[in-house]
Enzyme design. Sequence first.
Site, PDB file in Angstrom:
ATOM      1  N   TYR A 132       0.828  -1.210   0.000  1.00  6.77           N
ATOM      2  CA  TYR A 132       0.000   0.000   0.000  1.00  6.77           C
ATOM      3  C   TYR A 132       0.864   1.262   0.000  1.00  6.77           C
ATOM      4  O   TYR A 132       0.667   2.172   0.800  1.00  6.77           O
ATOM      5  CB  TYR A 132      -0.952   0.000   1.199  1.00  6.77           C
ATOM      6  CG  TYR A 132      -1.630  -1.332   1.406  1.00  6.77           C
ATOM      7  CD1 TYR A 132      -2.520  -1.834   0.449  1.00  6.77           C
ATOM      8  CD2 TYR A 132      -1.368  -2.114   2.520  1.00  6.77           C
ATOM      9  CE1 TYR A 132      -3.129  -3.068   0.605  1.00  6.77           C
ATOM     10  CE2 TYR A 132      -1.968  -3.360   2.692  1.00  6.77           C
ATOM     11  CZ  TYR A 132      -2.840  -3.824   1.730  1.00  6.77           C
ATOM     12  OH  TYR A 132      -3.437  -5.053   1.899  1.00  6.77           O
TER      13      TYR A 132
ATOM     14  N   TYR B 263     -13.533  -7.434   4.678  1.00  5.73           N
ATOM     15  CA  TYR B 263     -12.244  -7.478   3.971  1.00  5.73           C
ATOM     16  C   TYR B 263     -11.764  -8.921   3.981  1.00  5.73           C
ATOM     17  O   TYR B 263     -11.713  -9.567   5.037  1.00  5.73           O
ATOM     18  CB  TYR B 263     -11.206  -6.585   4.648  1.00  5.73           C
ATOM     19  CG  TYR B 263      -9.807  -6.793   4.094  1.00  5.73           C
ATOM     20  CD1 TYR B 263      -9.423  -6.168   2.909  1.00  5.73           C
ATOM     21  CD2 TYR B 263      -8.898  -7.633   4.725  1.00  5.73           C
ATOM     22  CE1 TYR B 263      -8.146  -6.385   2.375  1.00  5.73           C
ATOM     23  CE2 TYR B 263      -7.626  -7.847   4.203  1.00  5.73           C
ATOM     24  CZ  TYR B 263      -7.257  -7.221   3.031  1.00  5.73           C
ATOM     25  OH  TYR B 263      -6.013  -7.437   2.499  1.00  5.73           O
TER      26      TYR B 263
ATOM     27  N   ASP C 177     -13.965 -16.786   7.391  1.00  5.86           N
ATOM     28  CA  ASP C 177     -12.610 -16.301   7.149  1.00  5.86           C
ATOM     29  C   ASP C 177     -11.952 -16.057   8.507  1.00  5.86           C
ATOM     30  O   ASP C 177     -12.130 -15.018   9.120  1.00  5.86           O
ATOM     31  CB  ASP C 177     -12.680 -15.012   6.320  1.00  5.86           C
ATOM     32  CG  ASP C 177     -11.337 -14.335   6.148  1.00  5.86           C
ATOM     33  OD1 ASP C 177     -10.348 -14.786   6.749  1.00  5.86           O
ATOM     34  OD2 ASP C 177     -11.282 -13.323   5.418  1.00  5.86           O
TER      35      ASP C 177
ATOM     36  N   LYS D 270      -2.228 -16.572   8.179  1.00  4.28           N
ATOM     37  CA  LYS D 270      -1.480 -15.692   9.080  1.00  4.28           C
ATOM     38  C   LYS D 270      -0.709 -16.426  10.180  1.00  4.28           C
ATOM     39  O   LYS D 270       0.439 -16.800   9.983  1.00  4.28           O
ATOM     40  CB  LYS D 270      -2.405 -14.621   9.665  1.00  4.28           C
ATOM     41  CG  LYS D 270      -2.771 -13.514   8.664  1.00  4.28           C
ATOM     42  CD  LYS D 270      -3.448 -12.356   9.356  1.00  4.28           C
ATOM     43  CE  LYS D 270      -3.891 -11.260   8.378  1.00  4.28           C
ATOM     44  NZ  LYS D 270      -2.777 -10.542   7.745  1.00  4.28           N
TER      45      LYS D 270
END
Length: 428
Positions: free
Chosen positions: A17, A144, A245, A274
């Site tokens: 980003y 997200y 998720d 993760k």
Amino acid sequence: MSQSDILFDYKHIWHPYSSIINPLPCYSVISAKGVYLKLKNGKNIIDGMSSWWSAIHGYNHPILNKSLKKQIKKISHVMFGGITHPSAILLCRKLIKLTPKKLDCIFLSDSGSISIEVAIKMLMQYWESLGQNRTKILTIRNSYHGDTFGAMSISDPDNSIHHIYKKFLPKHLFAHAPVSNFNQEWNSNDIISFQTIIEENQFNIAGVILEPIVQGVGGMKFYHPIFLKKVEELCKYYSIPLVFDEIATGFGRTGKFFAFQHANVVPDILCLGKAMTGGTLTLAATLTSRKIANTISKSDVGCFMHGPTYMGNPLACSAAHANIKILEKNEWKKQVINIEKELLNSLSPLIDHPRVIDVRVLGAIGVVECKQHVNLELIQNFFVKNGVWIRPFKQLIYIVPPYIISMNNLKKLVNVIKKSLNENVLFI
């Protein structure tokens, strides 16, 4: 790391980003141990982010390191097509043991975003195998799910970081996000939007995908467990697969091993990533039911059409297996409880700060929502100068520290956040 290395990075290497023309400053980390990142200048700073939720046991953990050294002497990688190996089998045995009995088929992949892509593909192939053309995914606003195209398409099309890609993405269905907070009273109106959409589109919906309890990049909101329970009931009634998720929340972060356990519900597909390897190597998994797996396998195609090159990477699987063995000692429960108590005690008073809208704590997650956006470059520099690593976004200053963090180091993280709130120049 020389100055020329830093200049090379600045000119040539894209970071997450960030602009290639005017990139945000990067801080050179030369080593890490425990909760500390050691910078090029020799300074140690406390990592309050667990390297984006992943390094839950801190850095250079001896058990994780030992598993990697042992595995690399045998084989670091081998293709998973037509080949299997002990590391993958051991890991998958652990995952099946840890997850609900219903989830007994596992697809290993490279990253969290890919595990979402795999879940979407599973849904599409499942209905295709049943002779039904279902192409819509139902989710909620502020969601997200990752940066790849399928994952972007089920992230909030207007309020997420992906809005610039909106015209390229398929249009899915977005219900209103629940407003009932985790620890507040349940508002039965929260389910109305979701229920209306699922009723009106029941024959077009391939599946429902949610971040259970914690909405991450969409605002770090913690919603009420009853919402998940109501969603599960509706999915069962309309025979629509439910996908969770748990990429950010899995492996203890919210105080439960999986966040969906707060609501006592079970998904049809579960995405993990993760923290799965304890922050050592990239790895993800998509678990599903035998019913879905068999239905896909009985299709005209006869197989599930996905196969990453590094699928089932032995090194990553070995680290993940070692990570789960550490978690099985159950020290994480006490660690997360202690972190939550300290965050509630030290962060909660900030609700009265004139710059703050809200303070939220759940497990080893602490969030301060500000009235203004942060100046990321300036506040990052402020945090580093004060000996901590915190990566805010928009108006959110949040921490997800390693479970092994001491209370003194946790207090330091919070105190630096408090100090930052009094610096006008750090906010836009």
